[in-house]
Enzyme design. Structure first.
Site, PDB file in Angstrom:
ATOM      1  N   HIS A 233      44.185  32.751  41.900  1.00 30.53           N
ATOM      2  CA  HIS A 233      42.751  32.609  41.641  1.00 30.53           C
ATOM      3  C   HIS A 233      42.439  31.516  40.630  1.00 30.53           C
ATOM      4  O   HIS A 233      41.294  31.103  40.487  1.00 30.53           O
ATOM      5  CB  HIS A 233      42.140  33.947  41.212  1.00 30.53           C
ATOM      6  CG  HIS A 233      42.512  34.416  39.843  1.00 30.53           C
ATOM      7  ND1 HIS A 233      43.501  35.340  39.616  1.00 30.53           N
ATOM      8  CD2 HIS A 233      42.018  34.100  38.627  1.00 30.53           C
ATOM      9  CE1 HIS A 233      43.585  35.581  38.325  1.00 30.53           C
ATOM     10  NE2 HIS A 233      42.710  34.836  37.701  1.00 30.53           N
TER      11      HIS A 233
ATOM     12  N   ASP B  74      48.428  37.197  44.438  1.00 33.26           N
ATOM     13  CA  ASP B  74      47.707  36.438  43.423  1.00 33.26           C
ATOM     14  C   ASP B  74      48.631  35.496  42.663  1.00 33.26           C
ATOM     15  O   ASP B  74      48.557  35.373  41.441  1.00 33.26           O
ATOM     16  CB  ASP B  74      46.973  37.354  42.448  1.00 33.26           C
ATOM     17  CG  ASP B  74      45.906  36.608  41.650  1.00 33.26           C
ATOM     18  OD1 ASP B  74      45.507  35.504  42.077  1.00 33.26           O
ATOM     19  OD2 ASP B  74      45.485  37.124  40.603  1.00 33.26           O
TER      20      ASP B  74
ATOM     21  N   SER C 247      44.677  33.897  32.392  1.00 35.91           N
ATOM     22  CA  SER C 247      45.230  34.049  33.741  1.00 35.91           C
ATOM     23  C   SER C 247      46.331  33.029  34.008  1.00 35.91           C
ATOM     24  O   SER C 247      46.151  31.833  33.790  1.00 35.91           O
ATOM     25  CB  SER C 247      44.135  33.865  34.794  1.00 35.91           C
ATOM     26  OG  SER C 247      43.375  35.022  34.949  1.00 35.91           O
TER      27      SER C 247
END
Length: 364
Positions: A172, A202, A307
């Site tokens: 993402h 992911d 992230s």
């Protein structure tokens, strides 16, 4: 999810308030595995053959003068043989004990990934569990990732896994990106290309162009992680590269659901990315196209921009890739920021997916 996001042209100035963490907990370093060479060298001498042994009389042949002359030399060879064998074993043992990661790379024939089990300690044994020592050892292997798409620009993090510039991050972080930039801990910026993505896990693999000699992280073994273990997180929350926080492993095998639709990869609730946990939606709506993975839960402070960054054990090994965090509503300053509910993709999941990512990924 946990990377920050801004529309094109917004927030060009640096953010003034870094996020910090300072928890420390003790952890027991793993026990090294014993060395057991599997390739003993051949004897250092040839066995003597007594002349006359084939005369068919069934008796024991006597040494001839020629054989007798060679006997002292043979005895010298027998004396040196075991010593040579012991020396060879000692050299092999020293090579394995002093360079496990290098040995793995040599056996595979290429610099594919610096990977190890929990037997490796990146920080000195006396400093195991020291947040300062872990940060000093691992920070050079964590980068800031800036991805530009039609929706604007987002900032996340990544972990260098080869000296040639392969970097693992979250899908993402780079989903739908038209260009990707990477900034190292030294401030040097590289252009990167997306090698492969796997939206179901992911995960994404990117590679910087024109780089060499980068410091690769040591990948640990997430199967050995226990609840209560000390962990350190390094990433770029809100674009503040190299931010270090610490905490513990709060839980294991948490089912975290994230969106696989690039259209859902958009800013929601102050920069957090949507995910689902325990039947509840956090940071917005994940949409109808989702995937679920088992995650490590941590109370180490994670914020937008973490992230793709590193979750690290007490020995300095990467045990997870930070992927999601819950940020309370930013309607008031008292509610904003991390509340100690963060998740990371186990590093064993990453290692099992590397071949797929290098081949272009699992996405259609």
């Amino acid at each position: 999810m946990t990377e920050s996001f801004r529309r094109e042209g917004e927030y060009d100035s640096a953010y003034p308030h870094p996020h910090q963490g300072a928890q420390q907990h003790a952890s027991t370093p793993a026990t090294p595995s014993p060395v057991n060479p599997e390739w003993p060298p051949p004897p250092a001498y040839r066995p003597l053959t007594a002349q006359g042994a084939g005369d068919g009389d069934g008796g024991t042949a006597l040494l001839t003068p020629v054989a007798a002359e060679s006997a002292p030399r043979a005895r010298r060879q027998r004396t040196r043989g075991p010593l040579g064998l012991l020396a060879a074993v000692a050299i092999v043992a020293a090579a394995i004990g002093g360079g496990t990661a290098y040995g793995i790379q040599e056996l595979t024939g290429k610099n594919e990934v610096v990977s190890s089990s929990t037997t490796t300690s990146v920080v000195p044994t006396a400093k195991t569990g020291s947040v300062a020592a872990i940060a000093a050892a691992v920070s050079p292997s964590v980068v800031e990732v800036q991805a530009t798409s039609n929706s604007g620009q987002s900032t996340g993090s990544g972990v260098i896994i080869t000296s040639g510039g392969e970097i693992v991050t979250n899908n993402h972080v780079v989903a739908g990106a038209s260009s990707v930039k990477v900034r190292t801990s030294t401030g040097k910026t590289y252009t990167a290309q997306v090698v492969g993505t796997d939206s179901k896990k992911d995960l994404a693999l990117i590679k910087v162009q024109g780089a060499s000699g980068l410091k690769a992280a040591t990948l640990g073994n997430s199967a050995g992680v226990r609840v209560g273990d000390t962990v350190v997180a390094i990433g770029s929350p809100e674009g503040l590269s190299g931010t270090v926080t610490s905490g513990i492993v709060s839980a294991l095998d948490r089912d975290v659901t994230v969106s696989t639709d690039e259209g859902q990869q958009q800013q929601q609730q102050g920069g957090g990315w949507p995910f689902e946990f325990g039947g509840r939606q956090f940071n917005g709506d994940t949409g109808s196209s989702t995937t679920t993975y088992k995650a490590i839960q941590t109370d180490a402070s994670l914020n937008p921009g973490n992230s793709g960054g590193a979750l690290i054990d007490a020995g300095g090994n990467i045990i997870g890739i930070n992927s999601a965090m819950y940020s309370a509503s930013s309607s008031s300053s008292s509610d904003a920021g991390s509340i100690g509910l963060g998740f990371a993709i186990p590093i064993n999941t990453v290692k099992s997916d590397l071949a797929t990512l290098r081949a272009g990924g699992a996405d259609d």
